[in-house]
Design a protein around this motif. Structure first.
Motif, PDB file in Angstrom:
ATOM      1  N   HIS A 111      11.071  -8.806  -2.577  1.00 39.30           N
ATOM      2  CA  HIS A 111       9.910  -8.178  -1.943  1.00 39.30           C
ATOM      3  C   HIS A 111       8.713  -8.246  -2.883  1.00 39.30           C
ATOM      4  O   HIS A 111       8.572  -7.418  -3.788  1.00 39.30           O
ATOM      5  N   PRO A 112       7.853  -9.247  -2.700  1.00 40.68           N
ATOM      6  CA  PRO A 112       6.604  -9.278  -3.472  1.00 40.68           C
ATOM      7  C   PRO A 112       5.653  -8.223  -2.923  1.00 40.68           C
ATOM      8  O   PRO A 112       5.226  -8.296  -1.766  1.00 40.68           O
ATOM      9  N   MET A 113       5.326  -7.234  -3.744  1.00 37.43           N
ATOM     10  CA  MET A 113       4.509  -6.115  -3.261  1.00 37.43           C
ATOM     11  C   MET A 113       3.035  -6.412  -3.478  1.00 37.43           C
ATOM     12  O   MET A 113       2.362  -5.873  -4.355  1.00 37.43           O
ATOM     13  N   THR A 114       2.573  -7.313  -2.654  1.00 40.17           N
ATOM     14  CA  THR A 114       1.181  -7.721  -2.702  1.00 40.17           C
ATOM     15  C   THR A 114       0.747  -8.081  -1.294  1.00 40.17           C
ATOM     16  O   THR A 114       1.575  -8.167  -0.384  1.00 40.17           O
TER      17      THR A 114
ATOM     18  N   LYS B 119       1.310  -8.540  -9.935  1.00 43.90           N
ATOM     19  CA  LYS B 119       1.793  -7.609  -8.921  1.00 43.90           C
ATOM     20  C   LYS B 119       3.309  -7.419  -9.042  1.00 43.90           C
ATOM     21  O   LYS B 119       4.024  -8.292  -9.524  1.00 43.90           O
ATOM     22  N   ALA B 120       3.788  -6.268  -8.605  1.00 41.99           N
ATOM     23  CA  ALA B 120       5.223  -6.003  -8.645  1.00 41.99           C
ATOM     24  C   ALA B 120       5.957  -6.908  -7.656  1.00 41.99           C
ATOM     25  O   ALA B 120       5.480  -7.152  -6.543  1.00 41.99           O
ATOM     26  N   TYR B 121       7.094  -7.418  -8.089  1.00 42.93           N
ATOM     27  CA  TYR B 121       7.939  -8.263  -7.234  1.00 42.93           C
ATOM     28  C   TYR B 121       9.371  -7.764  -7.434  1.00 42.93           C
ATOM     29  O   TYR B 121       9.962  -7.927  -8.489  1.00 42.93           O
ATOM     30  N   VAL B 122       9.910  -7.139  -6.400  1.00 44.17           N
ATOM     31  CA  VAL B 122      11.249  -6.561  -6.486  1.00 44.17           C
ATOM     32  C   VAL B 122      12.304  -7.615  -6.150  1.00 44.17           C
ATOM     33  O   VAL B 122      12.199  -8.315  -5.145  1.00 44.17           O
TER      34      VAL B 122
ATOM     35  N   GLN C  24      -0.276  -2.410 -14.603  1.00 36.73           N
ATOM     36  CA  GLN C  24       0.466  -3.652 -14.596  1.00 36.73           C
ATOM     37  C   GLN C  24       1.955  -3.448 -14.402  1.00 36.73           C
ATOM     38  O   GLN C  24       2.682  -4.357 -14.009  1.00 36.73           O
ATOM     39  N   ASN C  25       2.418  -2.225 -14.692  1.00 35.95           N
ATOM     40  CA  ASN C  25       3.840  -1.939 -14.566  1.00 35.95           C
ATOM     41  C   ASN C  25       4.166  -1.094 -13.340  1.00 35.95           C
ATOM     42  O   ASN C  25       5.289  -0.629 -13.190  1.00 35.95           O
ATOM     43  N   LYS C  26       3.184  -0.914 -12.496  1.00 34.95           N
ATOM     44  CA  LYS C  26       3.391  -0.081 -11.312  1.00 34.95           C
ATOM     45  C   LYS C  26       3.318  -0.939 -10.046  1.00 34.95           C
ATOM     46  O   LYS C  26       2.745  -2.005 -10.018  1.00 34.95           O
ATOM     47  N   PHE C  27       3.915  -0.432  -8.980  1.00 36.79           N
ATOM     48  CA  PHE C  27       3.837  -1.122  -7.704  1.00 36.79           C
ATOM     49  C   PHE C  27       2.399  -1.161  -7.235  1.00 36.79           C
ATOM     50  O   PHE C  27       1.696  -0.157  -7.290  1.00 36.79           O
ATOM     51  N   ASP C  28       1.983  -2.316  -6.735  1.00 34.95           N
ATOM     52  CA  ASP C  28       0.668  -2.418  -6.127  1.00 34.95           C
ATOM     53  C   ASP C  28       0.793  -2.009  -4.661  1.00 34.95           C
ATOM     54  O   ASP C  28       1.608  -2.547  -3.940  1.00 34.95           O
ATOM     55  N   PRO C  29       0.027  -1.020  -4.178  1.00 33.70           N
ATOM     56  CA  PRO C  29       0.214  -0.494  -2.833  1.00 33.70           C
ATOM     57  C   PRO C  29      -0.439  -1.297  -1.730  1.00 33.70           C
ATOM     58  O   PRO C  29      -0.537  -0.821  -0.615  1.00 33.70           O
ATOM     59  N   ASN C  30      -0.900  -2.514  -1.986  1.00 34.95           N
ATOM     60  CA  ASN C  30      -1.533  -3.305  -0.928  1.00 34.95           C
ATOM     61  C   ASN C  30      -0.510  -3.765   0.088  1.00 34.95           C
ATOM     62  O   ASN C  30       0.628  -3.968  -0.239  1.00 34.95           O
TER      63      ASN C  30
END
Length: 298
Positions: free
Chosen positions: A124-127, A145-148, A292-298
């Motif tokens: 899940h790329p959170m972008t 961006k965060a990528y789970v 940089q270490n947090k989920f991006d909420p977009n």
């Protein structure tokens, strides 16, 4: 000695799939061959024109039969039916990954149908952007961006290594979560904010005779807080259907929070309102320090 060329199939060459294609072609050039499947011929033509894929076709077999990795990026409820459609054409050892915003629903269904020599690694790329389609794709969409990556879907270490060797070129910040925790966290950080943004727009729509005057006052605050309400409705309907339990639970918590503010406003309790805003400001400012270490909420 020439490097082995990777073949990647992107199912759903829209904003996310198209951005992945643009990124990997930019980084790897001829060392990767990318095939694509879109909803329409016009979208497939545009994906090739923009360079997001080398080859696009409505023929599922032609798109996936030589693929080492298949990246699925349609709306969540279309992922399982698409896997059922492509399974007969996948070669042994093929890796399936996805960009689905919910994971539990997908895995519950895929584990029943996947053969032992086809591997699924949930991602899940959170972008994202408020725009959709391949024309909105950007080669640097994933950077920072965060990528789970969900590691509890039974894929062997060598499959993980192969996928990560490719995805590392995105410049994303990778993190691992188990499936249940992913869905709970995604609800808080992404799904509920989208519902809330849409609610603010709905509130404006229901302002009755004041609507025209309200519209004249729209500025940066309203635009910033409602930007994500312009996201793809089909995608977000699927997210709500496949992560409904977590979304509903967190919306009820949000309802309680808003309820306490309502009570404070009605009671003219300035201290309670002040404490509410102070606590949220401190928390948000602290998060931004480590963005940089947090989920991006977009």
């Amino acid at each position: 000695m020439a490097r082995e060329k990777t073949t990647l199939a992107i199912i759903g060459v829209g904003l996310i799939g198209g951005s992945l294609g643009l990124c990997l072609k930019d980084k790897l050039g001829d060392d990767i061959y990318i095939t694509g499947l879109c909803r329409s011929q016009a979208s497939m033509d545009k994906a090739m024109e923009l360079g997001a894929v080398d080859f696009a076709s409505p023929d599922v077999k032609a798109v996936v039969e030589q693929a080492d990795i298949i990246f699925l990026s349609p709306p969540v409820l279309q992922i399982v039916p698409m896997v059922e459609k492509i399974l007969p054409y996948l070669k042994k050892g093929a890796i399936i990954t996805d960009a689905g915003s919910t994971k539990q629903y997908i895995w519950e269904h895929l584990q029943k149908i996947l053969p032992p020599d086809i591997y699924y690694i949930a991602g899940h790329p959170m972008t994202g952007r408020e725009k959709s389609g391949v024309t909105a794709a950007k080669k640097d969409l994933f950077v920072g961006k965060a990528y789970v990556i969900v590691e509890d879907t039974g894929a062997p270490p060598e499959a993980h290594a192969k996928l990560m060797a490719l995805l590392k070129h995105t410049g994303a910040n990778f993190t691992t979560l188990d499936i249940a925790k992913h869905d709970r966290c995604a609800s808080v950080i992404s799904h509920v904010p989208h519902v809330a943004a849409a609610a603010l727009v709905t509130l404006l729509n229901q302002s009755g005779g004041d609507m025209e005057s309200c519209i004249k006052l729209i500025g940066g605050g309203f635009k910033d807080t409602t930007r994500i309400a312009s996201s793809n409705a089909d995608m977000w309907a699927d997210i709500c259907m496949t992560n409904g339990k977590a979304i509903a639970a967190n919306l009820r918590t949000l309802q309680e929070i808003i309820g306490s503010v309502i009570t404070a406003c009605e009671n003219q309790d300035r201290q309670a309102v002040y404490d509410y805003f102070t606590a949220s400001k401190k928390r948000r400012d602290a998060l931004l320090e480590n963005a940089q270490n947090k989920f991006d909420p977009n």
